[in-house]
Design a protein around this motif. Structure first.
Motif, PDB file in Angstrom:
ATOM      1  N   PHE A 280       0.815  -1.214   0.000  1.00  0.00           N
ATOM      2  CA  PHE A 280       0.000   0.000   0.000  1.00  0.00           C
ATOM      3  C   PHE A 280       0.854   1.271   0.000  1.00  0.00           C
ATOM      4  O   PHE A 280       0.537   2.233  -0.698  1.00  0.00           O
ATOM      5  N   GLU A 281       1.922   1.269   0.772  1.00  0.00           N
ATOM      6  CA  GLU A 281       2.757   2.468   0.859  1.00  0.00           C
ATOM      7  C   GLU A 281       3.440   2.770  -0.480  1.00  0.00           C
ATOM      8  O   GLU A 281       3.435   3.916  -0.947  1.00  0.00           O
ATOM      9  N   LYS A 282       4.009   1.760  -1.097  1.00  0.00           N
ATOM     10  CA  LYS A 282       4.674   1.935  -2.382  1.00  0.00           C
ATOM     11  C   LYS A 282       3.679   2.362  -3.458  1.00  0.00           C
ATOM     12  O   LYS A 282       3.944   3.301  -4.235  1.00  0.00           O
ATOM     13  N   GLU A 283       2.542   1.695  -3.514  1.00  0.00           N
ATOM     14  CA  GLU A 283       1.553   2.007  -4.542  1.00  0.00           C
ATOM     15  C   GLU A 283       0.961   3.400  -4.354  1.00  0.00           C
ATOM     16  O   GLU A 283       0.691   4.104  -5.327  1.00  0.00           O
ATOM     17  N   LYS A 284       0.776   3.805  -3.108  1.00  0.00           N
ATOM     18  CA  LYS A 284       0.246   5.158  -2.857  1.00  0.00           C
ATOM     19  C   LYS A 284       1.250   6.216  -3.300  1.00  0.00           C
ATOM     20  O   LYS A 284       0.865   7.266  -3.842  1.00  0.00           O
ATOM     21  N   ASN A 285       2.517   5.946  -3.099  1.00  0.00           N
ATOM     22  CA  ASN A 285       3.562   6.882  -3.521  1.00  0.00           C
ATOM     23  C   ASN A 285       3.544   7.071  -5.037  1.00  0.00           C
ATOM     24  O   ASN A 285       3.631   8.199  -5.537  1.00  0.00           O
ATOM     25  N   ILE A 286       3.417   5.969  -5.769  1.00  0.00           N
ATOM     26  CA  ILE A 286       3.350   6.039  -7.234  1.00  0.00           C
ATOM     27  C   ILE A 286       2.089   6.776  -7.668  1.00  0.00           C
ATOM     28  O   ILE A 286       2.122   7.625  -8.576  1.00  0.00           O
ATOM     29  N   ASN A 292      -0.365  13.851  -9.305  1.00  0.00           N
ATOM     30  CA  ASN A 292       0.098  15.213  -9.064  1.00  0.00           C
ATOM     31  C   ASN A 292       0.683  15.793 -10.345  1.00  0.00           C
ATOM     32  O   ASN A 292       0.457  16.961 -10.673  1.00  0.00           O
ATOM     33  N   PHE A 293       1.422  14.949 -11.078  1.00  0.00           N
ATOM     34  CA  PHE A 293       1.988  15.410 -12.351  1.00  0.00           C
ATOM     35  C   PHE A 293       0.869  15.725 -13.342  1.00  0.00           C
ATOM     36  O   PHE A 293       0.893  16.770 -14.010  1.00  0.00           O
ATOM     37  N   ILE A 332       7.734   8.031 -13.768  1.00  0.00           N
ATOM     38  CA  ILE A 332       7.550   9.185 -12.900  1.00  0.00           C
ATOM     39  C   ILE A 332       8.828   9.589 -12.178  1.00  0.00           C
ATOM     40  O   ILE A 332       9.078  10.780 -11.944  1.00  0.00           O
ATOM     41  N   LYS A 333       9.702   8.637 -11.853  1.00  0.00           N
ATOM     42  CA  LYS A 333      10.950   8.961 -11.156  1.00  0.00           C
ATOM     43  C   LYS A 333      11.929   9.706 -12.045  1.00  0.00           C
ATOM     44  O   LYS A 333      12.819  10.408 -11.556  1.00  0.00           O
ATOM     45  N   LYS A 334      11.789   9.559 -13.360  1.00  0.00           N
ATOM     46  CA  LYS A 334      12.723  10.174 -14.305  1.00  0.00           C
ATOM     47  C   LYS A 334      12.229  11.507 -14.860  1.00  0.00           C
ATOM     48  O   LYS A 334      12.970  12.208 -15.552  1.00  0.00           O
TER      49      LYS A 334
END
Length: 381
Positions: A280-286, A292-293, A332-334
């Motif tokens: 859940f934490e990882k998926e929410k971050n993505i 937001n973008f 998204i990280k790039k």
């Protein structure tokens, strides 16, 4: 599989369900509800959608001693019953008796009205909330009547109307309770797939659906999907879009399952979120970074379709939602620091998305995600 083994497997499932049958009067149901012995969860109450005409005709049916279908309840650990099927019928009777079972966002409201986040206090209804009969088409003289104004003999008749209650006892297997509820509640023509999911999945657990609901409430996500219709939002389409994002993003390898039924595909993924391991934490971050973008860098109509003359519609097209949002999530990280070139890339790619990738098939979904992913990857090199 041999006949003997098949019969044994079926028998092993049958014994997991413990039920009993009761014949109860509507007055007993009313007393049980008032004494908190019959629970209608707020998650179900918001699905009470019968018009006042439909409610009135049901009351008319009871007065005329017409048969009504059984209701289904689940016995909780403390012996309290929770209603899982029969919401429209029970709520209609409660409404006629003066209980405010309607929610602020029921379909009697205008479709263009904003949705209230506050629900009506059902146990302490405001004055004059009792149903006044209208639309009775067998005994027209009933129209205009309230419970209080009914002749005494009709009040008694109504109170003594019986309905069959099927009780799924607390000893029953939890997963079978869920499957029974899901099958009982998939035929309501006024309920969306997501509304049904929102209720049924809670019999297995709440972490998955609560996660989806919290994601849908994020302001940046609401801004990104701002072009969905208000009636779609009332039917929890925003939550379905969240679920769709995670289901497709994380199930590309098994996307063929969507061919049989999109609804079943999404329901199955929500079951996996609830029962299996899900970060859940990882998926929410993505999710947060992706939308937001979208909301902060792309135009409001980026997910909207166009007419043949290139006029942008006031809608949300799933082929853009899938292709653009899931492609962004991959990179998204790039993207940090390259927002402008990615924005121009997506706008250009949107205008040239091939028609063959605009279908609801697994081929179309995979194709549009790959199409936008390749475009973004090229400008990030």
């Amino acid at each position: 599989m041999s006949e003997e083994k098949l019969i044994k497997n079926i028998d092993s499932e049958i014994i997991k369900v413990r039920t009993k049958t009761l014949d109860v009067s509507f007055n007993e149901l009313y007393d049980m509800y008032k004494n908190d012995e019959l629970i209608i969860s707020p998650k179900y109450q918001r699905l009470f959608r019968w018009s006042e005409d439909a409610q009135s005709r049901f009351i008319e049916s009871l007065i005329l001693e017409m048969p009504v279908p059984p209701i289904f309840v689940i016995e909780k650990e403390d012996g309290v019953y929770e209603l899982i099927d029969g919401l429209q019928r029970i709520s209609s009777y409660l409404h006629f008796r003066g209980e405010n079972v309607m929610q602020n966002d029921d379909l009697n409201n205008d479709e263009d009205e904003e949705i209230s986040s506050e629900s009506v206090n059902i146990k302490n209804p405001p004055e004059n909330t009792a149903l006044q009969l209208k639309g009775c088409d067998i005994v027209g003289d009933l129209n205009g009547c309230t419970f209080a104004s009914l002749p005494f003999s009709l009040k008694v008749k109504l109170k003594r109307s019986f309905v069959r209650m099927e009780v799924i006892k607390k000893e029953s297997d939890q997963s079978l309770k869920y499957h029974m509820f899901k099958r009982l509640n998939t035929g309501g023509e006024l309920l969306s797939d997501q509304e049904i999911r929102n209720c049924t999945i809670r019999l297995l657990g709440e972490k998955g659906i609560n996660f989806v609901a919290s994601c849908a409430e994020e302001a940046f996500f609401q801004k990104a999907i701002s072009r969905i219709q208000k009636i779609q939002k009332k039917k929890m389409y925003d939550q379905e879009l969240v679920l769709r994002f995670f289901a497709i993003k994380n199930s590309i390898a098994h996307l063929e399952d969507i061919e049989n039924s999109k609804a079943d595909f999404l329901t199955s993924y929500l079951e996996k979120m609830t029962l299996l391991e899900f970060d859940f934490e990882k998926e929410k971050n993505i999710f947060d970074k992706t939308f937001n973008f979208v909301s902060n860098n792309l135009p409001e109509d980026i997910l909207s379709s166009r007419t043949r003359s290139s006029v942008t519609k006031n809608d949300l097209a799933l082929y853009y939602f899938d292709g653009i949002c899931i492609a962004i999530s991959k990179y998204i990280k790039k993207i940090n620091g390259k927002e402008e070139i990615v924005k121009k890339c997506i706008q250009s790619a949107k205008a040239n998305l091939p028609e063959r990738y605009r279908t609801g098939s697994s081929y179309g979904i995979k194709g549009r995600i790959q199409y936008f992913s390749e475009k973004i990857a090229n400008v990030l090199k």
